[in-house]
Design a protein around this motif. Structure first.
Motif, mmCIF file in Angstrom:
data_model
loop_
_atom_site.group_PDB
_atom_site.id
_atom_site.type_symbol
_atom_site.label_atom_id
_atom_site.label_comp_id
_atom_site.label_asym_id
_atom_site.label_seq_id
_atom_site.Cartn_x
_atom_site.Cartn_y
_atom_site.Cartn_z
ATOM 1 N N ALA A 1 0.838 -1.210 0.000
ATOM 2 C CA ALA A 1 0.000 0.000 0.000
ATOM 3 C C ALA A 1 0.866 1.250 0.000
ATOM 4 C CB ALA A 1 -0.921 -0.014 1.215
ATOM 5 N N ARG A 2 1.956 1.208 0.792
ATOM 6 C CA ARG A 2 2.845 2.373 0.860
ATOM 7 C C ARG A 2 3.548 2.592 -0.476
ATOM 8 N NH1 ARG A 2 3.397 7.304 2.555
ATOM 9 N NH2 ARG A 2 5.553 7.912 3.008
ATOM 10 N N THR A 3 3.945 1.475 -1.114
ATOM 11 C CA THR A 3 4.588 1.591 -2.427
ATOM 12 C C THR A 3 3.640 2.199 -3.442
ATOM 13 O OG1 THR A 3 5.960 -0.343 -1.936
ATOM 14 C CG2 THR A 3 5.749 0.305 -4.242
ATOM 15 N N THR A 4 2.397 1.720 -3.410
ATOM 16 C CA THR A 4 1.391 2.277 -4.321
ATOM 17 C C THR A 4 1.157 3.745 -4.040
ATOM 18 O OG1 THR A 4 0.311 0.103 -4.450
ATOM 19 C CG2 THR A 4 -0.982 2.025 -5.140
ATOM 20 N N ASP A 5 1.099 4.071 -2.745
ATOM 21 C CA ASP A 5 0.865 5.460 -2.349
ATOM 22 C C ASP A 5 2.027 6.352 -2.780
ATOM 23 O OD1 ASP A 5 -0.603 7.533 -1.034
ATOM 24 O OD2 ASP A 5 0.784 7.403 0.651
ATOM 25 N N LEU A 6 3.258 5.859 -2.567
ATOM 26 C CA LEU A 6 4.432 6.646 -2.953
ATOM 27 C C LEU A 6 4.505 6.812 -4.471
ATOM 28 C CD1 LEU A 6 7.180 5.239 -0.561
ATOM 29 C CD2 LEU A 6 6.134 7.504 -0.484
ATOM 30 N N GLU A 7 4.158 5.736 -5.189
ATOM 31 C CA GLU A 7 4.164 5.823 -6.652
ATOM 32 C C GLU A 7 3.125 6.833 -7.126
ATOM 33 O OE1 GLU A 7 3.768 2.907 -10.577
ATOM 34 O OE2 GLU A 7 3.549 2.113 -8.553
ATOM 35 N N PHE A 8 1.947 6.823 -6.458
ATOM 36 C CA PHE A 8 0.904 7.790 -6.825
ATOM 37 C C PHE A 8 1.377 9.209 -6.541
ATOM 38 C CE2 PHE A 8 -2.812 10.389 -6.039
ATOM 39 C CZ PHE A 8 -3.638 10.068 -7.104
ATOM 40 N N GLN A 9 1.995 9.411 -5.347
ATOM 41 C CA GLN A 9 2.480 10.742 -4.994
ATOM 42 C C GLN A 9 3.573 11.210 -5.944
ATOM 43 O OE1 GLN A 9 3.609 10.954 -0.863
ATOM 44 N NE2 GLN A 9 1.760 9.930 -0.181
ATOM 45 N N THR A 10 4.411 10.260 -6.401
ATOM 46 C CA THR A 10 5.498 10.614 -7.298
ATOM 47 C C THR A 10 4.981 11.049 -8.657
ATOM 48 O OG1 THR A 10 6.935 9.033 -6.177
ATOM 49 C CG2 THR A 10 7.628 9.775 -8.352
ATOM 50 N N HIS B 1 1.678 12.069 -9.349
ATOM 51 C CA HIS B 1 0.465 12.886 -9.339
ATOM 52 C C HIS B 1 0.680 14.172 -8.554
ATOM 53 C CE1 HIS B 1 -1.197 9.001 -10.565
ATOM 54 N NE2 HIS B 1 -2.251 9.660 -11.016
ATOM 55 N N ASP B 2 -0.111 15.146 -8.901
ATOM 56 C CA ASP B 2 -0.078 16.443 -8.236
ATOM 57 C C ASP B 2 -0.852 16.355 -6.922
ATOM 58 O OD1 ASP B 2 0.103 19.323 -7.895
ATOM 59 O OD2 ASP B 2 -2.010 19.350 -8.458
ATOM 60 N N ALA B 3 -0.241 16.822 -5.835
ATOM 61 C CA ALA B 3 -0.851 16.692 -4.515
ATOM 62 C C ALA B 3 -2.104 17.543 -4.369
ATOM 63 C CB ALA B 3 0.164 17.073 -3.431
ATOM 64 N N LEU B 4 -2.154 18.679 -5.040
ATOM 65 C CA LEU B 4 -3.284 19.600 -4.871
ATOM 66 C C LEU B 4 -4.520 19.132 -5.630
ATOM 67 C CD1 LEU B 4 -4.409 22.304 -3.830
ATOM 68 C CD2 LEU B 4 -3.492 23.377 -5.905
ATOM 69 N N ALA C 1 -2.975 16.727 -17.301
ATOM 70 C CA ALA C 1 -1.967 16.783 -16.241
ATOM 71 C C ALA C 1 -1.788 18.226 -15.797
ATOM 72 C CB ALA C 1 -0.634 16.205 -16.724
ATOM 73 N N ARG C 2 -1.352 18.373 -14.546
ATOM 74 C CA ARG C 2 -0.993 19.709 -14.045
ATOM 75 C C ARG C 2 0.525 19.794 -13.997
ATOM 76 N NH1 ARG C 2 -0.951 22.186 -8.063
ATOM 77 N NH2 ARG C 2 -0.553 24.358 -8.616
ATOM 78 N N LEU C 3 1.055 20.811 -14.660
ATOM 79 C CA LEU C 3 2.512 20.965 -14.743
ATOM 80 C C LEU C 3 3.073 21.734 -13.565
ATOM 81 C CD1 LEU C 3 2.802 21.787 -18.554
ATOM 82 C CD2 LEU C 3 2.830 19.560 -17.414
ATOM 83 N N GLY C 4 2.222 22.517 -12.883
ATOM 84 C CA GLY C 4 2.686 23.338 -11.782
ATOM 85 C C GLY C 4 2.086 24.727 -11.881
ATOM 86 N N GLY C 5 1.913 25.401 -10.725
ATOM 87 C CA GLY C 5 1.332 26.728 -10.753
ATOM 88 C C GLY C 5 -0.046 26.700 -11.376
#
Length: 795
Positions: free
Chosen positions: A350-359, A361-364, A435-439
């Protein structure tokens, strides 16, 4: 148990009771030597000597227990009670023996004396300890039983059975007194064996030293009770033997243990775990010792042999039970380890999946990020590389989003971005990857495009994205209207790799934003514009870092009183002489703001304008200097202004700073403080482009301005829009109510001028009277003092 006791100084009462315990323990020991050697004998003195050590020890331990929190005080309360019971039993024994001259043993005194070790053992088990699981606790109990039975076997064989046989031979029976006396050392042995065996339960306790003192106290009592038993078997042995001082010394050791608990926390220290030899191998050691005793007993009396065999049989049964429990415990532990391993694997997955998602995907917004976008785009390009299908990249940038962040703060901006994301997702085609690139930048990849319709599909998607923002975005009580600029690049025409396609879509987006087109397809000529922009930024930076005065010029546009035509102020505007080409602000100010160069440029304009106004002091004019949001938000802005005034010697009331509306709602408290400081320094303040931003009229009531400048968009719409006329009239009325002058900028026609006169506007500026001009060109006009409309025309 996690109860804690904070280390503290020993209170005087406890200190005194401890000293008294030590003194009377020494006194009893000395008196026992005196009576043993027949130097003196006094029943009253003997009674006092035996009673007082345990009495003061009981009082000391009770006082110490009150120094601990509730749960941490329990073991010491029970130990104090055990000492009190021993004291009561000793008092009754001495009273029956020395005062009433009746049978002291056995008597009711033995009830209290017998309760003493039982209460003490219960107190031991109230000490901080590790709570064992059910099977582990049962195994520990069996270990204790094995050790106790082994010790009992040796005591039976070497002490009790020989004594019983000797006593039985003399008296032809076993008296009740002897039987009762046998229980005292047995009590002590049982308590000591249980305490030693259950060290496993205290192995993480912070009270290691105190436990050792308690063990020593039991050993001291065992010595004293053992001699008392010997005296019962062999009456010729004298009373008040020095060995009977063990009762007093045992009580003192309990006091020492209790005092030690005051200087450390009564808790479980997880980092101090130890596995002693006794805990791990105590039961096995006991079994090894009972075998030679069992063989040795075969050559002795039936009483010794049978008793030893019975004890050995009980030990063997306990060993069998222990092994069964140990096997069950191992199976339980194995099951727990498997469960733990499965749970650990689940959590890691679950943590690996979560970290992969965070890596990826945009947190906001939860959208794929730039890394994920590039992976997807490269994969689509690879899949379509051998087919005729195309890929489109749409680069999306929100218009005016920076104003929301600057004026209302990032929390509001974040919520706006979430709502924008939802609207974009609602209009995505099936072949779209957002996708969101930032800002405030997004990107959309369209795959599986037919070559004949690729452009049409890409433009339709761009139009849908822009259209999704047509209605207001509501955050809290505020409505926001945002636009979007979209750049489009297509594979394979505009590039065959992700980097090229993204770069070209970015260039197209900048052109769409600059020209207000909404969306634009990439074309090769856009690269030239991008290169030109970068060159402009480099040249601007170079000019500011070397000698701004040789590259920049301050131009001045007159501000006139609308009724008289008199010049009352000047607005300072910058021009850039770049390689003999005079550039207007529209060409380089946006670039300066984007790259942060507006701050040093604005500072230079402020100093130049102040110095020029000192040269024109005879004309009694004010100069207005524009202040960017980035410049105003610098912590040292007020110091920069005061330094410019001090350097130039310009009177503060001759300087007017023009602030944008957005400054008011961005960090309001900080803004209000700076405005107060500027007002205190005597500088005038103007609110520029009023009505074009997000500010509320309530800020005008909380902050003080001298001038309100009407945005040029209102002036341009005066002749064609009745609502605009009403809005301008309202703004002029508001300014009048707050005691502010009004300035209409961008006045270009006589019709606009007449309308402003009728609405009561105070001052105007614009091409109808004069454009911005150099100081040399303006000086001649200043000597005339007034201008007439249309004297200057735009060329």
């Amino acid at each position: 148990m996690q109860a804690q006791s904070t280390a503290r100084a020993v209170p005087p009462l406890i200190q005194n009771l401890t000293i008294l315990t030590v003194l009377f323990a020494l006194a009893q020991q000395i008196w026992s030597f005196i009576t043993f050697y027949k130097v003196a004998d006094n029943v009253l003195v003997e009674g006092v000597a035996r009673v007082l050590p345990t009495l003061f020890a009981a009082l000391a331990v009770a006082s110490i227990s009150r120094q601990h929190p509730n749960r941490a005080s329990l073991p010491w309360r029970y130990l104090a009670l055990a000492l009190a019971l021993n004291t009561i039993g000793t008092i009754l024994y001495q009273l029956f023996k020395g005062v009433f001259n009746i049978t002291a043993f056995p008597s009711i005194a033995d009830v209290f004396l017998s309760l003493t070790p039982m209460v003490m053992v219960y107190g031991f088990f109230r000490l901080p300890h590790v709570a064992l699981q059910r099977l582990e606790g049962l195994r520990a109990a069996l270990d204790a039983g094995i050790i106790v039975m082994t010790i009992s076997g040796f005591i039976w064989f070497f002490v009790l059975s020989p004594a019983i046989l000797a006593h039985y031979a003399k008296t032809n029976g076993l008296s009740f007194e002897v039987s009762l006396a046998m229980t005292y050392p047995i009590y002590d042995l049982l308590a000591l064996a249980l305490l030693i065996t259950n060290v496993a339960r205290w192995e993480r306790s912070s009270l290691g030293i105190e436990l050792r003192w308690l063990m020593l106290s039991l050993i001291a009592w065992l010595v004293a009770d053992g001699y008392f038993l010997a005296r019962c078997f062999f009456p010729p042995l004298p009373e008040s033997h020095p060995l009977e001082g063990g009762w007093a010394w045992g009580a003192l050791m309990i006091v020492i243990a209790a005092r030690g608990s005051l200087f450390k926390p009564s808790k479980i220290e997880l980092q101090a775990q130890t596995n002693t030899l006794l805990v791990r191998y105590g039961a096995y050691l006991a079994i090894v010792l009972i075998f030679p005793l069992l063989l040795f007993a075969q050559n002795f009396s039936p009483l010794q042999r049978i008793g030893t065999e019975i004890i050995a049989g009980l030990i063997f049964l306990a060993v069998i039970a222990r092994q069964i429990v140990l096997t069950m415990n191992l199976e339980q532990t194995n099951t727990q380890l498997k469960t733990l391993s499965n749970e650990l694997e689940r959590r890691v997955a679950a943590r690996t999946t979560d970290l992969e998602f965070q890596t990826l995907h945009d947190a906001l917004t939860g959208l794929p990020n730039r890394v994920f976008l590039e992976r997807h785009l490269n994969r689509m390009l690879e899949l379509h590389g051998t087919s005729n299908l195309g890929v489109a990249v749409l680069y999306i940038d929100l218009d005016h989003f920076k104003d929301i962040n600057d004026t209302l703060g990032h929390p509001v901006g974040d919520e706006v971005l979430r709502q924008v994301t939802k609207r974009f997702e609602a209009c995505l085609p099936e072949n779209g990857f957002l996708a969101r690139l930032g800002g405030d930048e997004f990107s959309l990849v369209l795959s599986k495009l037919e070559p004949a319709t690729a452009v049409t599909q890409a433009e339709r998607s761009a139009k849908n994205l822009i259209q999704s923002l047509a209605s207001a975005l509501r955050v809290g009580d505020a409505d926001f209207f945002l636009g979007a600029s979209v750049g489009i690049s297509l594979a394979p025409n505009d590039g065959l790799d992700a980097t090229s396609l993204q770069k070209h879509a970015d260039s197209a987006m900048y052109r769409a934003k600059r020209e207000g087109l909404g969306w634009r397809l990439y074309s090769p000529d856009l690269d030239t514009n991008t290169t030109l922009r970068l060159e402009t930024e480099r040249a601007l930076r170079r000019a500011l870092e070397t000698d701004p005065g040789s590259s920049f010029r301050v131009y001045y546009q007159p501000i006139l009183e609308i009724q008289t035509g008199q010049i009352v102020a000047l607005e300072a505007l910058v021009r850039w002489n770049d390689e003999q080409v005079l550039r207007n602000p529209e060409q380089f100010i946006p670039i300066a703001e984007e790259c942060g160069l507006i701050v040093p440029l604005g500072t230079w304009i402020l100093h130049e304008a102040c110095q020029q106004m000192v040269l024109w002091e005879e004309f009694n004019l004010r100069v207005s200097v524009n202040v960017s949001t980035a410049q105003f938000e610098r912590p040292n802005f007020v110091n920069v202004v005061t330094q410019a005034l001090e350097t130039s010697k310009l009177k503060p009331d001759r300087l007017s700073l023009e602030l944008l509306e957005g400054v008011l709602v961005s960090r309001f408290e900080e803004t209000a403080s700076k405005i107060t400081q500027l007002r205190a320094a005597g500088v005038r303040l103007a609110l520029d482009d009023f009505g074009s931003g997000y500010s509320s009229l309530s800020y005008l009531n909380r902050l003080t301005f001298d001038t309100l400048k009407l945005d040029r968009s209102f002036i341009q719409a005066l002749g064609s829009n009745r609502d605009t006329r009403a809005l301008v009239a309202a703004i002029v009325s508001i300014a009048s109510e707050f005691g502010m002058d009004t300035v209409a900028e961008g006045v270009e026609t006589n019709a606009q001028l007449e309308t402003l006169k009728s609405l009561g506007c105070d001052n105007v500026q614009g091409w109808l009277y004069a454009p911005a001009m150099s100081a040399l060109e303006l000086e001649g006009l200043l000597k005339r003092g007034s201008l007439e409309a249309r004297e200057f025309t735009a060329e």
